[in-house]
Design a protein around this motif. Sequence first.
Motif, PDB file in Angstrom:
ATOM      1  N   SER A   1      66.590  14.143  85.216  1.00  0.00           N
ATOM      2  CA  SER A   1      67.141  14.470  83.891  1.00  0.00           C
ATOM      3  C   SER A   1      66.991  13.246  82.992  1.00  0.00           C
ATOM      4  N   ARG A   2      67.143  13.456  81.665  1.00  0.00           N
ATOM      5  CA  ARG A   2      67.055  12.325  80.746  1.00  0.00           C
ATOM      6  C   ARG A   2      68.135  11.300  81.029  1.00  0.00           C
ATOM      7  N   ALA A   3      69.290  11.769  81.461  1.00  0.00           N
ATOM      8  CA  ALA A   3      70.398  10.840  81.738  1.00  0.00           C
ATOM      9  C   ALA A   3      70.061   9.878  82.874  1.00  0.00           C
ATOM     10  N   GLU A   4      69.230  10.331  83.809  1.00  0.00           N
ATOM     11  CA  GLU A   4      68.873   9.476  84.960  1.00  0.00           C
ATOM     12  C   GLU A   4      67.774   8.472  84.639  1.00  0.00           C
ATOM     13  N   CYS A   5      67.016   8.714  83.555  1.00  0.00           N
ATOM     14  CA  CYS A   5      65.855   7.870  83.266  1.00  0.00           C
ATOM     15  C   CYS A   5      66.279   6.462  82.850  1.00  0.00           C
ATOM     16  N   PRO A   6      65.504   5.440  83.277  1.00  0.00           N
ATOM     17  CA  PRO A   6      65.757   4.092  82.752  1.00  0.00           C
ATOM     18  C   PRO A   6      65.450   4.067  81.258  1.00  0.00           C
ATOM     19  N   LYS A   7      66.014   3.082  80.557  1.00  0.00           N
ATOM     20  CA  LYS A   7      65.844   3.023  79.110  1.00  0.00           C
ATOM     21  C   LYS A   7      64.375   2.853  78.728  1.00  0.00           C
TER      22      LYS A   7
ATOM     23  N   PHE B   1      59.755   5.570  63.219  1.00  0.00           N
ATOM     24  CA  PHE B   1      58.557   4.795  63.558  1.00  0.00           C
ATOM     25  C   PHE B   1      58.889   3.345  63.906  1.00  0.00           C
ATOM     26  N   ALA B   2      60.140   2.948  63.725  1.00  0.00           N
ATOM     27  CA  ALA B   2      60.598   1.627  64.140  1.00  0.00           C
ATOM     28  C   ALA B   2      61.381   1.702  65.455  1.00  0.00           C
ATOM     29  N   LEU B   3      61.289   2.849  66.120  1.00  0.00           N
ATOM     30  CA  LEU B   3      61.960   3.076  67.407  1.00  0.00           C
ATOM     31  C   LEU B   3      60.954   3.579  68.436  1.00  0.00           C
ATOM     32  N   ARG B   4      61.259   3.370  69.718  1.00  0.00           N
ATOM     33  CA  ARG B   4      60.431   3.937  70.782  1.00  0.00           C
ATOM     34  C   ARG B   4      61.086   5.207  71.350  1.00  0.00           C
ATOM     35  N   SER B   5      62.013   5.760  70.613  1.00  0.00           N
ATOM     36  CA  SER B   5      62.688   6.999  71.015  1.00  0.00           C
ATOM     37  C   SER B   5      61.690   8.116  71.307  1.00  0.00           C
TER      38      SER B   5
END
Lengths: 158, 158
Positions: free
Chosen positions: A36-42, A100-104
Amino acid sequence: MSGRSDVRPGEVAIELPPSYDAGIYFIGRIRTPFKSRAECPKNTAESDAVGRVELDPLYAAGLEDLALYSHLWLLYWMNQARRDLVQQAPAHLGHTRGTFALRSPVRPNPIALAAVQLIGVEGMTLTVRKVDCIDGTPLLDIKPYFASTDCFPDATRP
Amino acid sequence: MSGRSDVRPGEVAIELPPSYDAGIYFIGRIRTPFKSRAECPKNTAESDAVGRVELDPLYAAGLEDLALYSHLWLLYWMNQARRDLVQQAPAHLGHTRGTFALRSPVRPNPIALAAVQLIGVEGMTLTVRKVDCIDGTPLLDIKPYFASTDCFPDATRP
């Protein structure tokens, strides 16, 4: 895709164009320990996790000579991300910033970019270190990492 | 897209899937001094050229805080490249290599990846250094460059 209810205060959503300009193929899947997204590292810098890249057999011949490289770029499709936010307020930042200033993962074209360490190639499967995405994420491309074009140790950020 | 006549000896073409798996938006254009593929530098490391990134006004709010970074990734769509070669014989190499072991524009999803130096942001236009693509190339994404995740000075290649 998440619903509008996920918009945080200050975030800005737009109405996206009515049609796409080009089409992409999913050429494989990335297998990771994260369900899940919650488990992913940043991000990949905070990951030492080992994952597998499972390439669709149609593209198998494209792997010739890939094992000669130590690092690869994986481009993948963040299919759980909404695409309509142009300003976002990430929890770690505490204020809004342009998309565009984020890696989101949230962006008009949710294409992620991750440099990984290549451990090995066996048939149509790569074993790699530093994966950060959800298990089963669709793969778009594999590229060799070139320090000459890709490495800027002095790059600055806020 | 180039015709089949452009296949060099040893190159391998495949029949691509009958439909796409996802769609992308062109969010702007990259303006460069290069009017044809023949004029383009081989890659960004061999370019000191200054270009402009002209973002579509729809996405303008996404640029907030971008000027805080020294380097950016541009992802763009190499719309003149064929997509069906899985093994290629680049002129500089002298033999075939798998598509995923090359940075060639020719690949199933012709998404290019270029790290550029940000000179300035004015309205919806970025001025950047180290562009390598054809004038008018469609833009897919802008991401900030993070040395922590993107820079591997010891990465090796053949």
